[in-house]
Write an enzyme that holds these catalytic residues in place. Structure first.
Site, PDB file in Angstrom:
ATOM      1  N   LYS A  43      28.834  65.770  18.109  1.00  0.00           N
ATOM      2  CA  LYS A  43      27.556  66.313  17.624  1.00  0.00           C
ATOM      3  C   LYS A  43      27.550  67.844  17.652  1.00  0.00           C
ATOM      4  CE  LYS A  43      25.132  63.758  20.522  1.00  0.00           C
ATOM      5  NZ  LYS A  43      26.213  62.877  21.037  1.00  0.00           N
ATOM      6  N   THR A  44      27.996  68.414  18.759  1.00  0.00           N
ATOM      7  CA  THR A  44      28.042  69.879  18.843  1.00  0.00           C
ATOM      8  C   THR A  44      29.034  70.446  17.832  1.00  0.00           C
ATOM      9  OG1 THR A  44      27.500  69.787  21.198  1.00  0.00           O
ATOM     10  CG2 THR A  44      28.442  71.835  20.377  1.00  0.00           C
ATOM     11  N   ASP A  96      20.616  70.987  21.672  1.00  0.00           N
ATOM     12  CA  ASP A  96      21.204  69.794  22.263  1.00  0.00           C
ATOM     13  C   ASP A  96      20.148  69.092  23.118  1.00  0.00           C
ATOM     14  OD1 ASP A  96      23.126  67.937  22.804  1.00  0.00           O
ATOM     15  OD2 ASP A  96      24.207  69.158  24.278  1.00  0.00           O
ATOM     16  N   THR A  98      21.163  61.849  22.555  1.00  0.00           N
ATOM     17  CA  THR A  98      21.830  60.603  22.932  1.00  0.00           C
ATOM     18  C   THR A  98      20.834  59.462  23.044  1.00  0.00           C
ATOM     19  OG1 THR A  98      21.605  61.202  25.272  1.00  0.00           O
ATOM     20  CG2 THR A  98      23.665  61.794  24.180  1.00  0.00           C
ATOM     21  N   ARG A 152      36.205  63.305  22.844  1.00  0.00           N
ATOM     22  CA  ARG A 152      36.213  64.269  23.949  1.00  0.00           C
ATOM     23  C   ARG A 152      37.037  63.749  25.124  1.00  0.00           C
ATOM     24  NH1 ARG A 152      30.515  65.842  26.052  1.00  0.00           N
ATOM     25  NH2 ARG A 152      30.399  66.799  23.996  1.00  0.00           N
TER      26      ARG A 152
END
Length: 341
Positions: free
Chosen positions: A67-68, A112, A161, A220
């Site tokens: 997402k980032t 975020d 999330t 990640r």
């Protein structure tokens, strides 16, 4: 014992620098999420042709799926600067007003955990997203007045999330909403292959497949496991990874063949042995393993449920037959039998 997992823990600057270097800079470099990539490419191309800021974007999905990175790509492909913030940092309407009023024309604002903003800030954001304007309250009580403040047009990229916690008025103001899915092993192998080249590590296909298998469907985590394998190779004076090196490195960090680590196994062990398979409440389970309930619910439980090791029922969490098999424990009668689900 160190856990290689998604958790809120301090990360040193060198780790952050490496993570940043491994991020793709464009949608063409971004691996996986093919449908979302196509939708975002259309959105950005249309904005570029019409010479306007892109519509506001909401990205939802589990941690670590990109997402980032996608927010950074939006800024990069739009040729605009990027401003980073987070929901927990915006706890007053004044915090948001200061942030919005400092944006330059066309700037991309990434928030975020947008679901964790204060309610007063959320309500201010409605008008800002729709009309690029906010109302500043001056004074208190009967003498209070509202002063309108025009904002430079901007693109908001929100990440969450837990999209169910977003109020409908806020969710409806995003022009495009995307849900990121967990990655398939083949996609993770491509992520690992790209990252290995950037890290200067030789990782043949069999070793890539083994790392991908333990990465919980999350890029990640795949990159973090790859860095631990790289560390193992450096310490042992090797330049290339094989299955034996991957096994040795990840076994050292308690990451087993399907991606479970120490805390995952502690939760399963408590559920199976101490509570006879459940049902057991989340708080009781957290106390049994010495962790916070939020950590169990947001970090451990989603993966265990997804792979069929844990079930959620109105009466609490239960262990599924696959959990007994993985731990090598004979299935026993639980307080709530599997036939009662």
């Amino acid at each position: 014992m160190a856990d290689v997992r998604e958790a809120e823990e301090p990360v040193d600057e060198s780790e952050l620098a490496i993570e940043g270097a491994l991020r793709p800079m464009s949608l063409a470099e971004f691996v996986g999420q093919q449908k979302v990539r196509g939708q975002m490419q259309l959105l950005l191309d249309a904005a570029r042709i019409q010479q306007r800021p892109a519509d506001h974007i909401l990205l939802s999905g589990p941690p670590g799926l990109g997402k980032t990175t996608l927010a950074m790509i939006v800024a990069y492909e739009s040729g605009r600067p990027l401003r980073l913030s987070s929901g927990p940092a915006i706890q007053h309407a004044g915090d948001l007003a200061a942030l919005l009023s400092s944006l330059t024309p066309g700037e991309v604002l990434f928030i975020d955990e947008v679901h964790r903003m204060a309610r007063s800030a959320e309500e201010m954001l409605y008008l800002a997203m729709e009309d690029f304007r906010i109302d500043i309250m001056v004074g208190k009580g009967a003498g209070a007045t509202s002063i309108p403040l025009d904002l430079s047009p901007f693109t908001l990229v929100g990440a969450t999330t837990r999209s169910g916690l977003l109020p409908n008025p806020l969710r409806d103001r995003f022009g495009f909403t995307a849900h990121l899915e967990y990655y398939e092993p083949e996609e993770l192998e491509r992520v690992i292959e790209r990252s290995a080249v950037m890290l200067g590590v030789s990782v043949p296909p069999a070793a890539r497949a083994e790392i991908a298998r333990r990465s919980r469907g999350t890029p990640r985590i795949a990159n973090r496991l790859l860095r631990r394998v790289r560390d193992y190779l450096v310490v042992h004076g090797r330049t290339g990874a094989d299955i034996a090196a991957v096994d040795a490195a990840l076994d050292l960090y308690d990451v087993d063949r399907i991606g479970l680590d120490r805390l995952d196994r502690a939760v399963l062990d408590a559920l199976v042995r101490r509570f006879r398979g459940g049902p057991v409440g989340l708080s009781t389970l957290a106390v049994a393993v010495g962790e916070e309930p939020d950590t169990i619910e947001s970090v451990v439980e989603p993966y265990l449920v997804r792979i069929g090791f844990m079930g959620r029922t109105p009466r609490g969490r239960i262990a599924m037959p696959e959990a007994y098999a993985h731990l090598g424990v004979p299935a026993a009668d639980s307080v709530l039998g599997f036939d009662d689900l």
